[in-house]
Design a protein around this motif. Structure first.
Motif, PDB file in Angstrom:
ATOM      1  N   ARG A 199       0.835  -1.188   0.000  1.00  0.00           N
ATOM      2  CA  ARG A 199       0.000   0.000   0.000  1.00  0.00           C
ATOM      3  C   ARG A 199       0.877   1.248   0.000  1.00  0.00           C
ATOM      4  NH1 ARG A 199      -5.145   0.040   2.566  1.00  0.00           N
ATOM      5  NH2 ARG A 199      -4.424  -1.880   3.558  1.00  0.00           N
ATOM      6  N   ALA A 234      -0.909   4.664  -0.468  1.00  0.00           N
ATOM      7  CA  ALA A 234      -1.816   5.636   0.158  1.00  0.00           C
ATOM      8  C   ALA A 234      -3.239   5.248  -0.204  1.00  0.00           C
ATOM      9  CB  ALA A 234      -1.501   7.057  -0.297  1.00  0.00           C
ATOM     10  N   THR A 235      -4.222   5.872   0.466  1.00  0.00           N
ATOM     11  CA  THR A 235      -5.629   5.581   0.192  1.00  0.00           C
ATOM     12  C   THR A 235      -6.477   6.833   0.400  1.00  0.00           C
ATOM     13  OG1 THR A 235      -6.134   4.956   2.483  1.00  0.00           O
ATOM     14  CG2 THR A 235      -5.386   3.206   1.016  1.00  0.00           C
ATOM     15  N   ASN A 285      -3.865  10.050   4.706  1.00  0.00           N
ATOM     16  CA  ASN A 285      -2.465   9.768   4.363  1.00  0.00           C
ATOM     17  C   ASN A 285      -2.098  10.273   2.981  1.00  0.00           C
ATOM     18  OD1 ASN A 285      -3.405   7.646   2.547  1.00  0.00           O
ATOM     19  ND2 ASN A 285      -3.660   6.367   4.364  1.00  0.00           N
ATOM     20  N   MET A 286      -3.010  11.036   2.356  1.00  0.00           N
ATOM     21  CA  MET A 286      -2.704  11.717   1.109  1.00  0.00           C
ATOM     22  C   MET A 286      -3.648  12.899   0.968  1.00  0.00           C
ATOM     23  SD  MET A 286      -4.259   9.169  -1.837  1.00  0.00           S
ATOM     24  CE  MET A 286      -3.815  10.300  -3.176  1.00  0.00           C
ATOM     25  N   TRP A 289       0.981  12.423  -2.136  1.00  0.00           N
ATOM     26  CA  TRP A 289       1.146  11.512  -1.001  1.00  0.00           C
ATOM     27  C   TRP A 289       2.615  11.507  -0.595  1.00  0.00           C
ATOM     28  CZ3 TRP A 289      -0.484  10.233  -5.891  1.00  0.00           C
ATOM     29  CH2 TRP A 289       0.412   9.530  -6.714  1.00  0.00           C
TER      30      TRP A 289
END
Length: 210
Positions: free
Chosen positions: A37, A39-40, A137-138, A195
């Motif tokens: 992973r 970022a999401t 996180n972004m 990100w």
């Protein structure tokens, strides 16, 4: 707003993608290597029934890939081709995971971000009856076109799988850039993201008239 659960998924989202991604025509990276992973971010489903999450992932040393997913409590009729897999959620039970580009809840959510300046949904965990915000996180930034109202999309759409993946609906065509950085937006109706490790925003999606 997206209300999340501190839960375990078996298999995990990344396990599902490790198996599913190498079969996509836009896949780049090392097949068979565990997907990681990057970022999401999430969009809201106004009905509150379907989870809409976009994962940015990498397979080995390959480029960052954008994978929008939807999570449903029951199979989506006629969408077997777009099923990523099924997983058991320790709180919600069985979940059917789809490529969001072919899920009818995704195009309106994406169009709202592209035309009305919408960004990612605020995410919360519910802990002991209290809601705790989850820090993003972004950074995701939507476009704003005209009066800022997204177009009303038709009930049906066609998906052309590639990079970009095209969601052909009326009155616009939505494009999801599978490898961010591989395309520029041809219109102001666009979504960009940045990100950790990618400070300069890259185009994630855009729309053009049909």
């Amino acid at each position: 707003m997206a209300l999340l659960h501190r839960a375990e998924l078996r298999p995990s989202k990344l396990d599902l993608l490790t198996a599913w991604l190498p079969g996509r025509p836009w896949f780049a990276g090392t097949a068979g290597v565990a997907v990681t992973r990057v970022a999401t971010f999430r969009f809201d489903d106004p009905a509150g029934e379907v989870g809409i999450e976009t994962l940015l992932v990498r397979a080995g040393d390959g480029p960052v890939l954008q994978v929008p997913l939807t999570y449903r409590s029951a199979p989506l009729a006629g969408a077997d081709r777009w099923l990523v897999g099924t997983t058991e959620h320790s709180v919600l039970g069985p979940r059917w995971v789809y490529d969001a580009c072919a899920d009818p809840v995704y195009p309106p959510a994406l169009a709202a971000a592209l035309f009305a300046g919408g960004g990612q949904a605020e995410e919360y965990f519910e802990v002991d009856g209290r809601r705790e915000a989850r820090q993003p996180n972004m950074t995701v930034t939507g476009g704003r076109v005209g009066d800022g109202r997204p177009p009303v999309l038709g009930d049906s759409h066609e998906v052309v799988d590639g990079d970009p993946t095209l969601i052909r609906t009326h009155p616009v065509e939505l494009a999801v850039v599978r490898r961010p950085g591989s395309a520029d937006a041809p219109s102001d109706a666009c979504l960009t993201g940045a990100w950790p490790g990618q400070a300069t925003p890259l185009v994630l999606a855009y729309a053009v008239p049909r």
